[in-house]
Design an enzyme around this catalytic site. Structure first.
Site: not given
Ligand code: DGJ
Length: 728
Positions: A464, A530
């Site tokens: 990430d 997301d």
């Protein structure tokens, strides 16, 4: 002094042709990039090159302006230069002479008779060029992949004893003026890769990424196409920079009757000073030409599929725990999730953010990559071992380039935080950036990761990167260091992959903010967004597929009510959306009903049954006039089977909706059609007569499906219908 080269270079593959003019020792000028020219003789290609030398018109320089891949001001080009930089104000307008051209690795001097102009043919060429006056050396490489995708990069060498400051290095491809519509992408967190289109005018359409990462708003692909080009129709030319740091894409049109598509790394002020004999290598600039956007995409897809090291095994159905538990890392709860996941057919279990020292929320812990004993008294073993016993792979989340000031690492090494001046950058998600270009910082992070990968059976990293790089300098002087940071990140990925050959990496950055071919040379999929709301995801995945194939796009089934948008959707719409990507689940399965779990298991079986086709075939996005509907599909390479999906986004202005056509099939083949629908049938389904006939085994000609089509079934908004075509 080296001999200058006097040749044309012609590359042709998969319907694409690229003719370059390097006569008189000039840097290559693109005479033609577009459809393959076919079997033309050397003489014919030479005459095409001559025929394309522009006339000298009033009030321009007294020689034809030649625009090379590195557009040179010294040649009379007054648009954006290929190289911009200087040695204290000198050597700012280089003029290179080419020597040592190699084609498919063979030196041109072996192929050309002395003084003869000729055409060199192959798939790969490189050249050396120099400017003795500016004391600069240049190496240029260009390849045409099997798919017809072109990529080029340049390396600039400072041959003086004085430093040379490089400000820009762009490679640009000319595109016919008839390509007057621009398409590129914008976006933001949770809504990545929104297409935007406009008409090209004189001037520059410039897309800069200054976020130190690719960005949710990245141009991604900058295309110029003939008016009204679509997925299937109209010629399109496009460029993409394979780089995850600061970058630039541009389309530039001059009054000269030239327009270019260019790209390069965006260097911050003073970021790149080349010492004596030091070189800078640019990222690859990719160039894809096609008839329609699907063709452009297919060239990228095939290229990525053929990259060495691309994971060959079937893409495992994945469960990621993020939206299921967030930071609540409770072993019993996670074990429960793992048991259910395995029962319904999940093959990879990924533990997300929250497992390391002090990480109870997003305000602390980044940098302290030690399993937190307060949460995990026996380490990760009880979970990892159970996951493995259940027959699943185990994956773990990291954010290696980041640091929270509230961490042991920041307390012991505040100088490793990227900063410029005597101040810290503004925080973002409470975090700062860890300077991986500092060898000790790099080694610390690498060693922590290596130790964890060696201790536990971890075959997958979700990598990430959750903030933009603002004021990303190297302490204490504060010089900008985004370039070095990006290169260090790549190095770290490469090193881990070398040490752990089975390791796969997912590229995630606040969702889909790191999707580019630089990172995808070393990672195995991206987390596209997301936002898992399928209504949004249909669009995000559709346009992410403009660059990368479906198996590299992580696409999950989340809870009925989307955490991002609050919308509710039927399971079939959620799963039917994820089916066309790298399928996964991100949902607290303990809250799922027995019926939901049974339906989910059926979707996973369908995914497993069809992934061979979905992950090797050609992506088709069918052109259709009704904006309330999307039609997508994947057709196998031999056209013997295909999976299509009708996606009902909204109510239509038309009732009934009319016909749809299926593109990409073999017109000579005949197909049987079967509707694949785990779970309940779509809400509001009204079927046309052909449904019953198809069920009874009717066979349809490929040509008819493409040219005549079928009547659309009616269905309510936010429903999908998935069907399979098999050649008989
Ligand atoms: C952002 C990612 O996109 C999410 O999927 C999740 O991994 C969080 N970060 C964790 O902090």
């Amino acid at each position: 002094m080296k001999q200058t080269v006097d040749a044309l270079i012609y590359l042709e593959t998969a319907g694409v042709g690229l003719l370059l003019d390097c006569r008189d020792g000039r840097l290559p000028e693109v005479v033609h990039w577009g459809a393959a020219l076919g079997q033309l003789s050397d003489q014919e290609l030479l005459s095409l090159a001559v025929a394309n030398v522009a006339p000298v018109v009033s009030n321009m320089v007294d020689v034809p302006v030649r625009v090379s891949l590195l557009s040179a001001h010294s040649a009379g080009w007054v648009g954006r230069p290929g190289i911009s930089g200087s040695r204290e104000g000198t050597a700012w307008s280089p003029r290179f002479s080419v020597s040592d051209v190699r084609i498919d690795g063979v030196a041109a001097s072996h192929l050309l008779d002395d003084g003869q102009q000729a055409v060199l043919r192959g798939q790969r060429f490189s050249l050396e060029a120099f400017d003795t006056e500016a004391q600069l050396g240049l190496q240029l490489e260009l390849e045409m992949a099997n798919s017809g995708l072109i990529r080029a990069r340049a390396e600039l060498r400072n041959q003086s004893s004085q430093p040379y400051q490089l400000d820009e290095l762009n490679l640009a491809f000319p595109v016919p003026l008839a390509a007057e519509e621009v398409l590129d992408f914008a976006g933001h967190w949770g809504k990545e890769r929104i297409p935007q289109r406009h008409k090209m005018t004189v001037g520059t359409h410039l897309r800069e990424g200054r976020k130190g990462r690719t960005g949710a708003d990245a141009a991604t692909l900058l295309c110029l196409g003939r008016p009204n080009f679509s997925f299937q129709q109209g010629e399109v030319w496009s460029v993409h920079l394979g780089f995850s740091g600061n970058h630039r894409h541009y389309a530039e049109r001059l009054y000269h009757g030239v327009q270019l598509l260019g790209a390069g790394e965006l260097l911050l002020p003073g970021e790149l000073r080349l010492a004596a004999q030091q070189s800078y290598q640019s990222p690859w600039v990719y160039a894809s030409y096609g008839r329609g956007l699907d063709d452009v995409a297919a060239r990228f897809h095939q290229f990525l599929r053929e990259l060495p090291g691309r994971a060959a095994k079937p893409r495992p159905a994945t469960l990621n725990v993020w939206e299921a538990v967030y930071f609540d890392h409770d072993l019993e709860r996670l074990l429960g999730l793992a048991e259910t996941a395995a029962r319904i057919g999940i093959e990879r279990f990924v533990l997300d953010d929250g497992w390391f020292l002090g990480r109870r929320d997003d305000s602390a812990g980044l940098g302290d990559w030690f399993v937190d004993p307060a949460l995990w008294p026996e380490g990760l073993s009880p979970l990892v071992e159970r996951v493995r016993e259940l027959g699943m792979e185990f994956g773990l989340w990291f954010e290696p380039e980041m640091i929270n000031l509230d961490s042991e690492l920041a307390r012991s090494h505040p100088e490793w935080v990227m900063a410029t001046g005597n101040r810290l950058p503004v925080e973002s998600r409470h975090q700062q950036v860890l300077n991986l270009a500092i060898p000790e910082a790099y080694e610390f992070i690498r060693d922590r990761m290596v130790e964890l990968l060696a201790e536990y059976s971890i075959t997958y990293i979700k990598w990430d990167h959750n903030r933009d790089l603002i004021d990303a300098g190297r302490q204490p002087t504060g010089e900008p260091s985004v370039h070095e940071q990006t290169m260090a990140t790549y190095r770290l990925m490469d090193e881990l992959k070398e040490r752990f050959p089975e390791l796969e990496i997912e590229s995630c950055s606040s969702g889909g903010a790191r999707v580019d071919l630089g990172v995808l040379e070393r990672t195995d999929r991206v987390w596209a967004s997301d936002c898992i709301d399928p209504l949004e995801r249909q669009q995000i995945d559709r346009w992410t597929a403009q660059l990368i194939p479906p198996e590299l796009i992580g696409s999950h089934v989340a809870s009925a009510r989307s955490h991002t948008t609050g919308r509710r959707h039927d399971l079939a719409f959620r799963a039917g959306t994820a089916l066309f990507g790298h399928f996964g689940i991100e949902w607290d399965l303990s809250a799922a009903s027995a019926t939901d779990l049974a339906e989910l298991a059926a979707w996973i079986r369908l995914y497993q049954q069809e992934r061979g086709l979905l992950h090797s075939g050609r992506t088709v996005r069918v052109d259709h006039a009704d904006p309330s509907l999307l039609i997508r599909g994947v057709v196998s390479a031999d056209h013997s089977e295909a999976l299509f999906e009708l996606v009902y986004l909204d109510r239509s202005e038309l009732a009934p909706r009319g016909r749809f056509q299926l593109t990409g099939l073999d017109p000579e083949k005949r197909y049987r059609l079967s509707v694949l629908a785990p779970g309940d049938q779509p809400h509001g389904l009204v079927v046309p007569a052909w449904f019953a006939e198809a069920e009874a085994g009717a066979v349809y000609p490929g040509s008819g499906l493409e040219m005549v089509g079928l009547q659309l079934p009616e269905a309510s908004p936010e429903q999908v219908i998935v069907f399979k075509l098999s050649a008989v």
